[in-house]
Scaffold this motif. Structure first.
Motif, PDB file in Angstrom:
ATOM      1  N   GLY A   1       0.824  -1.152  -0.176  1.00 47.95           N
ATOM      2  CA  GLY A   1       0.088  -0.047  -0.154  1.00 47.95           C
ATOM      3  C   GLY A   1       0.830   1.209   0.174  1.00 47.95           C
ATOM      4  N   HIS A   2       1.883   1.445   0.380  1.00 46.45           N
ATOM      5  CA  HIS A   2       2.671   2.595   0.806  1.00 46.45           C
ATOM      6  C   HIS A   2       2.925   3.405  -0.447  1.00 46.45           C
TER       7      HIS A   2
ATOM      8  N   ASN B   1      -3.994   2.571   0.196  1.00 45.89           N
ATOM      9  CA  ASN B   1      -2.845   2.834   1.123  1.00 45.89           C
ATOM     10  C   ASN B   1      -3.217   2.097   2.489  1.00 45.89           C
ATOM     11  N   ASN B   2      -2.942   0.866   2.715  1.00 47.49           N
ATOM     12  CA  ASN B   2      -3.259   0.258   3.846  1.00 47.49           C
ATOM     13  C   ASN B   2      -2.941   0.822   5.147  1.00 47.49           C
ATOM     14  N   ILE B   3      -1.527   1.136   5.113  1.00 46.88           N
ATOM     15  CA  ILE B   3      -1.300   1.645   6.656  1.00 46.88           C
ATOM     16  C   ILE B   3      -1.976   3.097   6.987  1.00 46.88           C
TER      17      ILE B   3
ATOM     18  N   GLY C   1       3.194   7.625  -1.073  1.00 43.28           N
ATOM     19  CA  GLY C   1       1.881   7.897  -0.776  1.00 43.28           C
ATOM     20  C   GLY C   1       1.710   8.073   0.566  1.00 43.28           C
ATOM     21  N   THR C   2       2.012   7.269   1.381  1.00 44.04           N
ATOM     22  CA  THR C   2       1.991   7.709   2.832  1.00 44.04           C
ATOM     23  C   THR C   2       2.369   9.128   3.243  1.00 44.04           C
ATOM     24  N   GLU C   3       3.528   9.433   2.680  1.00 44.76           N
ATOM     25  CA  GLU C   3       4.021  10.849   2.958  1.00 44.76           C
ATOM     26  C   GLU C   3       3.001  11.969   2.369  1.00 44.76           C
ATOM     27  N   GLU C   4       2.687  11.845   1.076  1.00 45.94           N
ATOM     28  CA  GLU C   4       1.609  12.518   0.651  1.00 45.94           C
ATOM     29  C   GLU C   4       0.449  12.828   1.341  1.00 45.94           C
TER      30      GLU C   4
ATOM     31  N   ILE D   1       4.051   0.169  11.094  1.00 45.18           N
ATOM     32  CA  ILE D   1       5.321  -0.286  10.364  1.00 45.18           C
ATOM     33  C   ILE D   1       4.895  -0.670   8.892  1.00 45.18           C
ATOM     34  N   SER D   2       5.340  -0.014   7.875  1.00 41.28           N
ATOM     35  CA  SER D   2       5.388  -0.545   6.686  1.00 41.28           C
ATOM     36  C   SER D   2       6.838  -1.211   6.572  1.00 41.28           C
ATOM     37  N   ALA D   3       6.622  -2.604   6.469  1.00 41.11           N
ATOM     38  CA  ALA D   3       7.500  -3.716   6.436  1.00 41.11           C
ATOM     39  C   ALA D   3       7.880  -4.249   5.213  1.00 41.11           C
ATOM     40  N   GLY D   4       8.740  -3.239   4.405  1.00 44.34           N
ATOM     41  CA  GLY D   4       9.407  -3.971   3.039  1.00 44.34           C
ATOM     42  C   GLY D   4      10.643  -4.405   3.301  1.00 44.34           C
TER      43      GLY D   4
END
Length: 308
Positions: A126-127, A141-143, A171-174, A240-243
């Motif tokens: 999602g990020h 964006n799941n998180i 995406g998360t930042e935006e 956590i966005s765990a990549g």
């Protein structure tokens, strides 16, 4: 048993072609390594939960965007290309609703005091998804959806999002730029996909790094940048966005992390969660495309969450 492992069959039905690196085998790589590690008996596995609702999705994404995705769902046996990296089959949108739903289920579980933390092994990731755009294999964006849900339902004033994927969580930042209720900390290889503009705002601690840096370099960033930011912010929840694609064996990037670095980072975050967020952490699978290093790294990440 204080750690949840959450996955769903819908994630296996979403696929983007046999040559696409984000494929259903990624979930098997993690589950197989979990079984071989012997820690499945120490965590609780969930395979059934509700999809996210339209209301949940619309806390982050626009109605026009949601309707656009619905209009693109192809007939069974065919594909719809949003871009060369982001491809829909007939099951993709359903899988995206379940991937978002996994995070909401995890949020309710950690706030219900049944569990301390959770790892959501779901697809699609999602990020990269922006409020009105799919990209980078990401649709919702799941998180971000989980964050907005937690803030709304549990009246949180502060939560932290930590992103250690090799790619910029643009995406998360935006979505959260200049949002005082959210602190985002990340590192990512630069210049690299998606090569998007870094947003400079007080709630962002997102650090571009050069190719080929190693775990010692990243650990220094965490100690000097992330830890002081988290301690100052005092989050009531850590997401956590765990990549795991910054691993040295993963050809999708050129960073040189080892699975032990992911455990070390997770140990730090668990310690922070014990100080500030009543041990509450929800982690979401993002990248990781080399099956062996993905499985090993995810297992150590989960082992750290479970304090095993």
């Amino acid at each position: 048993m204080n750690t949840m492992y959450i996955t769903h069959h819908a994630g296996y039905l979403h696929e983007m072609g046999v040559l696409h690196p984000d494929n259903p085998k990624r979930i098997d790589a993690i589950s197989d390594q979990l079984i071989m590690s012997g820690i499945m008996s120490y965590i609780v596995s969930y395979h059934s939960f509700s999809r996210a609702s339209d209301k949940d999705i619309l806390r982050v994404h626009t109605l026009e965007y949601l309707n656009y995705l619905r209009s693109l769902v192809p007939k069974k046996g065919s594909y719809c290309y949003i871009d060369m990296d982001t491809i829909m089959n007939s099951y993709t949108l359903d899988a995206a609703f379940y991937a978002a739903g996994a995070g909401l289920f995890a949020i309710d579980s950690v706030f219900g005091k049944n569990f301390n933390n959770a790892f959501c092994a779901t697809r699609p990731p999602g990020h990269h998804a922006c409020h009105n755009r799919a990209m980078g294999s990401c649709f919702f964006n799941n998180i971000a959806i989980a964050a907005r849900y937690a803030i709304s339902k549990y009246k949180l004033k502060r939560l932290a999002i930590i992103d250690f994927d090799v790619h910029h969580g643009n995406g998360t930042e935006e979505i959260f730029a200049d949002d005082p209720s959210v602190l985002m900390c990340s590192f990512f290889q630069h210049p690299f996909y998606p090569d998007t503009r870094l947003i400079h705002s007080q709630n962002m601690c997102n650090i571009p790094v050069d190719a080929y840096v190693d775990g010692a370099f990243i650990r220094d960033i965490v100690n000097r940048k992330w830890v002081p930011a988290i301690e100052s912010f005092r989050p009531e929840l850590i997401l956590i966005s765990a990549g795991f694609d910054a691993h040295r064996e993963d050809d999708m990037g050129q960073l040189n992390l080892h699975e032990s670095d992911y455990k070390w980072i997770t140990d730090i975050l668990v310690e922070m969660s014990e100080k500030y967020s009543s041990s509450r952490i929800v982690s979401f699978l993002e990248g990781g495309y080399d099956m062996s290093s993905l499985g090993r790294s995810a297992v150590l990440h989960i082992r750290s969450l479970a304090k095993l």
